[in-house]
Design an enzyme around this catalytic site. Structure first.
Site, PDB file in Angstrom:
ATOM      1  N   GLU A  58      21.393 -13.079  13.492  1.00  5.57           N
ATOM      2  CA  GLU A  58      22.824 -12.802  14.173  1.00  5.57           C
ATOM      3  C   GLU A  58      22.937 -14.488  14.709  1.00  5.57           C
ATOM      4  OE1 GLU A  58      23.041  -9.872  17.154  1.00  5.57           O
ATOM      5  OE2 GLU A  58      25.084 -10.661  17.754  1.00  5.57           O
ATOM      6  N   GLU A 145      30.277  -9.126  12.963  1.00  9.88           N
ATOM      7  CA  GLU A 145      30.083  -8.020  13.983  1.00  9.88           C
ATOM      8  C   GLU A 145      31.092  -7.859  14.882  1.00  9.88           C
ATOM      9  OE1 GLU A 145      26.131  -8.320  16.022  1.00  9.88           O
ATOM     10  OE2 GLU A 145      25.266  -8.211  14.132  1.00  9.88           O
ATOM     11  N   ASP A 175      29.622  -3.316  16.389  1.00  5.96           N
ATOM     12  CA  ASP A 175      28.513  -3.791  17.361  1.00  5.96           C
ATOM     13  C   ASP A 175      28.693  -2.762  18.846  1.00  5.96           C
ATOM     14  OD1 ASP A 175      26.532  -5.290  18.561  1.00  5.96           O
ATOM     15  OD2 ASP A 175      27.895  -7.085  18.475  1.00  5.96           O
ATOM     16  N   GLU A 232      19.510  -2.360  18.527  1.00  5.79           N
ATOM     17  CA  GLU A 232      19.379  -3.595  19.107  1.00  5.79           C
ATOM     18  C   GLU A 232      18.547  -3.295  20.526  1.00  5.79           C
ATOM     19  OE1 GLU A 232      23.606  -5.366  19.480  1.00  5.79           O
ATOM     20  OE2 GLU A 232      23.413  -4.241  21.574  1.00  5.79           O
TER      21      GLU A 232
HETATM   22  P1  C2E Z   1      25.803  -8.950  21.492  1.00  4.37           P
HETATM   23  O1  C2E Z   1      26.655  -9.080  20.206  1.00  4.37           O
HETATM   24  O2  C2E Z   1      25.540  -7.481  21.460  1.00  4.37           O
HETATM   25  O3  C2E Z   1      24.329  -9.683  21.214  1.00  4.37           O
HETATM   26  C1  C2E Z   1      23.196  -9.446  21.501  1.00  4.37           C
HETATM   27  C2  C2E Z   1      22.621  -9.704  22.826  1.00  4.37           C
HETATM   28  O4  C2E Z   1      21.376  -9.085  23.409  1.00  4.37           O
HETATM   29  C3  C2E Z   1      22.606 -11.350  22.911  1.00  4.37           C
HETATM   30  O5  C2E Z   1      22.763 -11.970  24.231  1.00  4.37           O
HETATM   31  C4  C2E Z   1      20.945 -11.193  22.839  1.00  4.37           C
HETATM   32  O6  C2E Z   1      20.302 -12.405  23.329  1.00  4.37           O
HETATM   33  C5  C2E Z   1      20.531  -9.906  23.538  1.00  4.37           C
HETATM   34  N1  C2E Z   1      19.292  -9.542  23.353  1.00  4.37           N
HETATM   35  C6  C2E Z   1      18.501  -9.635  22.080  1.00  4.37           C
HETATM   36  N2  C2E Z   1      17.617  -8.776  22.191  1.00  4.37           N
HETATM   37  C7  C2E Z   1      17.122  -8.300  23.237  1.00  4.37           C
HETATM   38  C8  C2E Z   1      16.194  -7.619  23.942  1.00  4.37           C
HETATM   39  O7  C2E Z   1      15.110  -7.349  23.414  1.00  4.37           O
HETATM   40  N3  C2E Z   1      16.374  -6.976  25.160  1.00  4.37           N
HETATM   41  C9  C2E Z   1      17.665  -7.503  25.906  1.00  4.37           C
HETATM   42  N4  C2E Z   1      17.722  -7.340  27.037  1.00  4.37           N
HETATM   43  N5  C2E Z   1      18.567  -8.247  25.282  1.00  4.37           N
HETATM   44  C10 C2E Z   1      18.345  -8.753  24.060  1.00  4.37           C
HETATM   45  P2  C2E Z   1      23.717 -13.051  24.474  1.00  4.37           P
HETATM   46  O8  C2E Z   1      23.137 -14.091  23.111  1.00  4.37           O
HETATM   47  O9  C2E Z   1      23.402 -13.458  25.653  1.00  4.37           O
HETATM   48  O10 C2E Z   1      24.995 -12.931  23.927  1.00  4.37           O
HETATM   49  C11 C2E Z   1      25.981 -11.907  24.803  1.00  4.37           C
HETATM   50  C12 C2E Z   1      27.149 -11.327  23.921  1.00  4.37           C
HETATM   51  O11 C2E Z   1      27.909 -12.623  24.015  1.00  4.37           O
HETATM   52  C13 C2E Z   1      26.937 -11.017  22.420  1.00  4.37           C
HETATM   53  O12 C2E Z   1      26.440  -9.717  22.710  1.00  4.37           O
HETATM   54  C14 C2E Z   1      28.358 -10.954  22.044  1.00  4.37           C
HETATM   55  O13 C2E Z   1      29.244 -10.129  22.407  1.00  4.37           O
HETATM   56  C15 C2E Z   1      28.770 -12.214  22.825  1.00  4.37           C
HETATM   57  N6  C2E Z   1      28.775 -13.600  21.825  1.00  4.37           N
HETATM   58  C16 C2E Z   1      27.428 -14.254  21.548  1.00  4.37           C
HETATM   59  N7  C2E Z   1      27.938 -15.149  20.627  1.00  4.37           N
HETATM   60  C17 C2E Z   1      29.292 -14.936  20.200  1.00  4.37           C
HETATM   61  C18 C2E Z   1      30.093 -15.726  19.352  1.00  4.37           C
HETATM   62  O14 C2E Z   1      29.672 -16.547  18.777  1.00  4.37           O
HETATM   63  N8  C2E Z   1      31.436 -15.290  19.203  1.00  4.37           N
HETATM   64  C19 C2E Z   1      31.859 -14.175  19.988  1.00  4.37           C
HETATM   65  N9  C2E Z   1      32.840 -13.628  19.875  1.00  4.37           N
HETATM   66  N10 C2E Z   1      30.937 -13.414  21.090  1.00  4.37           N
HETATM   67  C20 C2E Z   1      29.738 -13.915  21.135  1.00  4.37           C
HETATM   68 CA    CA Z   2      26.540  -8.626  17.911  1.00  2.00          CA
HETATM   69 CA    CA Z   3      25.495  -5.541  20.508  1.00  2.00          CA
END
Ligand code: C2E
Ligand code: CA
Ligand code: CA
Ligand code: CA
Length: 275
Positions: A58, A145, A175, A232
């Site tokens: 991802e 997603e 998602d 996830e």
């Molecule tokens: P998401 O799509 O639900 O991504 C999963 C989030 O959970 C990611 O946070 C990831 O780092 C985190 N995560 C993964 N494994 C674990 C785990 O074992 N435990 C916990 N507590 N967390 C875990 P991240 O990277 O901070 O991203 C947050 C949100 O920001 C994402 O949620 C997504 O909705 C958004 N996002 C990130 N990159 C993009 C992008 O390029 N475009 C858009 N539109 N949204 C993005």
């Molecule tokens: Ca996602």
């Molecule tokens: Ca998610």
């Protein structure tokens, strides 16, 4: 209307002013960050639970800020959406991700997050196709997603966009399933190939029997609909084992790997294969 205390009023005026200025500064900084390529993709593996093999990554955006370090997406994705910059940001991230993933084994897929506001714009598929084409990246290796909130505003536009993706071989994952606008109807009426169970359920399974039941139910339902599943937020190996035993296809979480830089992926893959 009650007469406001002039001191209080001025205080609020200043507070609002400050907030507005901060938002505007953030928007301006973000604009510059996109222009200079300071928004970079991080990658987190999606693991096939049956054999532990990496199936894909991802793409998770990070803002490489000169002073504040790597800023998490929750702090700037909403700003990008509001400032009308989310399309540019997605293109930037996707282009870099395609270039990185071109160096990985061909069977590894790329999953990219799309913002709900993008599902209102019928030019989205063309934008994505253009980026893939210029990077020489096959549509079959891409998965998008989306969250359910992106499906409720303009149902027909969202349907058209997702159908266009599917026709071109791009998979669609729903998602954060189980939160917000969650409706089983969405699984029937939108061309969805995969469902990602939100990490809040996975994290709560251990202590909350209801969350555990919900996960069991979601997995049973997905299987009967022929929809693949990812859980996830898997932080403990035992959670992955249990999820696999009740029919979950893929897992994602700190237990396998935290999101990493592109240049860390090859070493990770080497280690994952040896394991
Ligand atoms: P998401 O799509 O639900 O991504 C999963 C989030 O959970 C990611 O946070 C990831 O780092 C985190 N995560 C993964 N494994 C674990 C785990 O074992 N435990 C916990 N507590 N967390 C875990 P991240 O990277 O901070 O991203 C947050 C949100 O920001 C994402 O949620 C997504 O909705 C958004 N996002 C990130 N990159 C993009 C992008 O390029 N475009 C858009 N539109 N949204 C993005
Ligand atoms: Ca996602
Ligand atoms: Ca998610
Ligand atoms: Ca999320």
């Amino acid at each position: 209307r009650a007469k406001a205390n002039p001191g209080t009023y001025r205080f609020f005026e200043h507070a609002m002013d400050r907030e507005l200025k901060q938002t505007l500064r953030l928007q301006r900084d973000l604009h510059a960050a996109i222009a200079s390529g300071a928004i970079v993709p991080f990658y987190q593996p999606l693991v096939r639970l049956s054999d532990g093999q990496v199936a894909g990554f991802e793409v998770l955006a990070r803002w490489n800020h000169p002073i504040r370090g790597h800023i998490a997406p929750d702090a700037f994705i909403p700003v990008a959406e509001e400032a009308g910059l989310i399309g540019q940001l997605t293109t930037l991230i996707l282009r870099q991700a395609c270039l990185d993933a071109s160096k990985w084994p061909q069977h590894l897929k790329l999953s990219v997050n799309l913002s709900p506001v993008q599902l209102k714009d019928t030019s989205l598929p063309d934008q994505i196709f253009r980026t893939l084409r210029s990077a020489g990246f096959p549509t079959q290796r891409l998965e998008v997603e989306i969250t359910e909130s992106g499906l409720v505003n303009d149902v027909n536009t969202a349907k058209t966009i997702l159908s266009t993706f599917r026709t071109s071989g791009i998979d669609v994952a729903l998602d954060d399933f189980g939160t917000g606008y969650s409706s089983l109807q969405n699984l029937r009426s939108f061309p969805v190939t995969k469902l990602k169970i939100d990490k809040s359920f996975v994290r709560a399974m251990k202590t909350d029997p209801q969350s555990k039941s919900l996960v069991v139910g979601i997995l049973a339902m997905s299987r009967s609909l022929g929809i693949l599943t990812t859980a996830e937020g898997i932080e403990e190996a035992s959670e992955g084992v249990w999820l696999q035993s009740i029919g979950c296809d893929y897992g994602q979480g700190y237990c396998y790997a935290k999101p990493m830089r592109g240049d860390e992926v090859p070493a990770y893959l080497g280690g994952a294969k040896a394991a």
